[in-house]
Design a protein around this motif. Sequence first.
Motif, PDB file in Angstrom:
ATOM      1  N   UNK A   1       0.817  -1.220   0.000  1.00  0.00           N
ATOM      2  CA  UNK A   1       0.000   0.000   0.000  1.00  0.00           C
ATOM      3  C   UNK A   1       0.845   1.262   0.000  1.00  0.00           C
ATOM      4  N   UNK A   2       2.117   1.145  -0.421  1.00  0.00           N
ATOM      5  CA  UNK A   2       2.962   2.345  -0.380  1.00  0.00           C
ATOM      6  C   UNK A   2       2.414   3.460  -1.257  1.00  0.00           C
ATOM      7  N   UNK A   3       1.881   3.096  -2.427  1.00  0.00           N
ATOM      8  CA  UNK A   3       1.393   4.138  -3.335  1.00  0.00           C
ATOM      9  C   UNK A   3      -0.124   4.232  -3.349  1.00  0.00           C
ATOM     10  N   UNK A   4      -0.802   3.275  -2.712  1.00  0.00           N
ATOM     11  CA  UNK A   4      -2.273   3.268  -2.787  1.00  0.00           C
ATOM     12  C   UNK A   4      -2.874   3.244  -1.391  1.00  0.00           C
ATOM     13  N   UNK A   5      -2.634   4.339  -0.684  1.00  0.00           N
ATOM     14  CA  UNK A   5      -3.031   4.406   0.720  1.00  0.00           C
ATOM     15  C   UNK A   5      -4.520   4.158   0.944  1.00  0.00           C
ATOM     16  N   UNK A   6      -5.366   4.754   0.088  1.00  0.00           N
ATOM     17  CA  UNK A   6      -6.801   4.669   0.343  1.00  0.00           C
ATOM     18  C   UNK A   6      -7.482   3.471  -0.279  1.00  0.00           C
ATOM     19  N   UNK A   7      -6.694   2.504  -0.778  1.00  0.00           N
ATOM     20  CA  UNK A   7      -7.259   1.402  -1.547  1.00  0.00           C
ATOM     21  C   UNK A   7      -8.254   0.560  -0.745  1.00  0.00           C
ATOM     22  N   UNK A   8      -7.875   0.229   0.494  1.00  0.00           N
ATOM     23  CA  UNK A   8      -8.746  -0.619   1.322  1.00  0.00           C
ATOM     24  C   UNK A   8     -10.095   0.049   1.550  1.00  0.00           C
ATOM     25  N   UNK A   9     -10.056   1.338   1.900  1.00  0.00           N
ATOM     26  CA  UNK A   9     -11.302   2.061   2.149  1.00  0.00           C
ATOM     27  C   UNK A   9     -12.178   2.114   0.911  1.00  0.00           C
ATOM     28  N   UNK A  10     -11.552   2.333  -0.244  1.00  0.00           N
ATOM     29  CA  UNK A  10     -12.343   2.411  -1.488  1.00  0.00           C
ATOM     30  C   UNK A  10     -12.966   1.065  -1.831  1.00  0.00           C
ATOM     31  N   UNK A  11     -12.212  -0.020  -1.604  1.00  0.00           N
ATOM     32  CA  UNK A  11     -12.749  -1.357  -1.868  1.00  0.00           C
ATOM     33  C   UNK A  11     -13.956  -1.634  -0.976  1.00  0.00           C
ATOM     34  N   UNK A  12     -13.837  -1.291   0.293  1.00  0.00           N
ATOM     35  CA  UNK A  12     -14.932  -1.567   1.227  1.00  0.00           C
ATOM     36  C   UNK A  12     -16.125  -0.656   0.945  1.00  0.00           C
ATOM     37  N   UNK A  13     -15.854   0.600   0.579  1.00  0.00           N
ATOM     38  CA  UNK A  13     -16.958   1.490   0.159  1.00  0.00           C
ATOM     39  C   UNK A  13     -17.757   0.864  -0.978  1.00  0.00           C
ATOM     40  N   UNK A  14     -17.031   0.276  -1.927  1.00  0.00           N
ATOM     41  CA  UNK A  14     -17.683  -0.352  -3.075  1.00  0.00           C
ATOM     42  C   UNK A  14     -18.622  -1.468  -2.621  1.00  0.00           C
ATOM     43  N   UNK A  15     -18.156  -2.311  -1.712  1.00  0.00           N
ATOM     44  CA  UNK A  15     -18.953  -3.450  -1.258  1.00  0.00           C
ATOM     45  C   UNK A  15     -20.096  -3.048  -0.332  1.00  0.00           C
ATOM     46  N   UNK A  16     -19.994  -1.859   0.271  1.00  0.00           N
ATOM     47  CA  UNK A  16     -21.094  -1.400   1.136  1.00  0.00           C
ATOM     48  C   UNK A  16     -22.065  -0.503   0.377  1.00  0.00           C
ATOM     49  N   UNK A  17     -21.670  -0.069  -0.839  1.00  0.00           N
ATOM     50  CA  UNK A  17     -22.557   0.789  -1.627  1.00  0.00           C
ATOM     51  C   UNK A  17     -22.486   2.255  -1.243  1.00  0.00           C
ATOM     52  N   UNK A  18     -21.306   2.713  -0.775  1.00  0.00           N
ATOM     53  CA  UNK A  18     -21.169   4.129  -0.388  1.00  0.00           C
ATOM     54  C   UNK A  18     -21.266   5.021  -1.615  1.00  0.00           C
ATOM     55  N   UNK A  19     -21.838   6.204  -1.427  1.00  0.00           N
ATOM     56  CA  UNK A  19     -22.091   7.073  -2.580  1.00  0.00           C
ATOM     57  C   UNK A  19     -21.302   8.375  -2.560  1.00  0.00           C
ATOM     58  N   UNK A  20     -20.806   8.811  -1.408  1.00  0.00           N
ATOM     59  CA  UNK A  20     -20.296  10.185  -1.314  1.00  0.00           C
ATOM     60  C   UNK A  20     -18.932  10.379  -1.960  1.00  0.00           C
ATOM     61  N   UNK A  21     -18.130   9.320  -2.049  1.00  0.00           N
ATOM     62  CA  UNK A  21     -16.772   9.517  -2.552  1.00  0.00           C
ATOM     63  C   UNK A  21     -16.007  10.423  -1.606  1.00  0.00           C
TER      64      UNK A  21
END
Length: 226
Positions: free
Chosen positions: A44-64
């Motif tokens: 995750x050196x270059x993709x710090x927010x990757x985990x959060x974005x993946x989980x947002x996708x699976x929960x259906x988050x809309x705000x970005x």
Amino acid sequence: MHSSSPPSSPPASLNELMSRANALSGLSLGDLADAANIVTPQNFRTQKGWTGQLIELWLGASAGSKPEQDFPELGVELKTLPLSYTNLPLETTYVCYAPLTHNTGVTWQNSNVRNKLQKVLWLPVQGEREIPPAQRLIGSPILWQPSIEEETLLRTDWEELMDMISLGQVERIDATVGSVLQLRPKAANGSALTEAIGEDGQAIQTRPRGFYLRKNFTQGILQSAF
């Protein structure tokens, strides 16, 4: 293997959000990424927010990354919390950018920090560096609202930090200020600058700052939940 695909719409209720979050518990980031046809990074050196974005996708988050909560209809913010082998938070938790100018009339009640922390869905994730991202497991979700004591601590720190910003002391704020909330530089790179107020009330250029929750605070949330 997680067989379904990510939901196409935001959760309609808190119950639906929690059942989606509970369904992720015990799965690995690789499971979720594979099922969504996303490549899991080697680190995750270059993709710090990757985990959060993946989980947002699976929960259906809309705000970005808009300044509202991740689930604005439900008033819920999503935060992933990387944990050590002993289930302690490994890092501070970013809340939001700190406004460094035009703060007249901003109070704790109408602040972005309070808005973001009114109701938080915490998703613990294994965070030890030697565990490859694809193998990191997701823990049980925690739906949290600050207690009166917690809100008082947050408010006290926020007011102290905002007073210093307004008095032109932003450059003096270091990691020792604030017992549960801290102010730190927040920028993709060190050369990004923004306007702030200097010691003599003049405009200065400084690095953007963000509010972060200290590890002792998120550790307390974990302890009261489990």
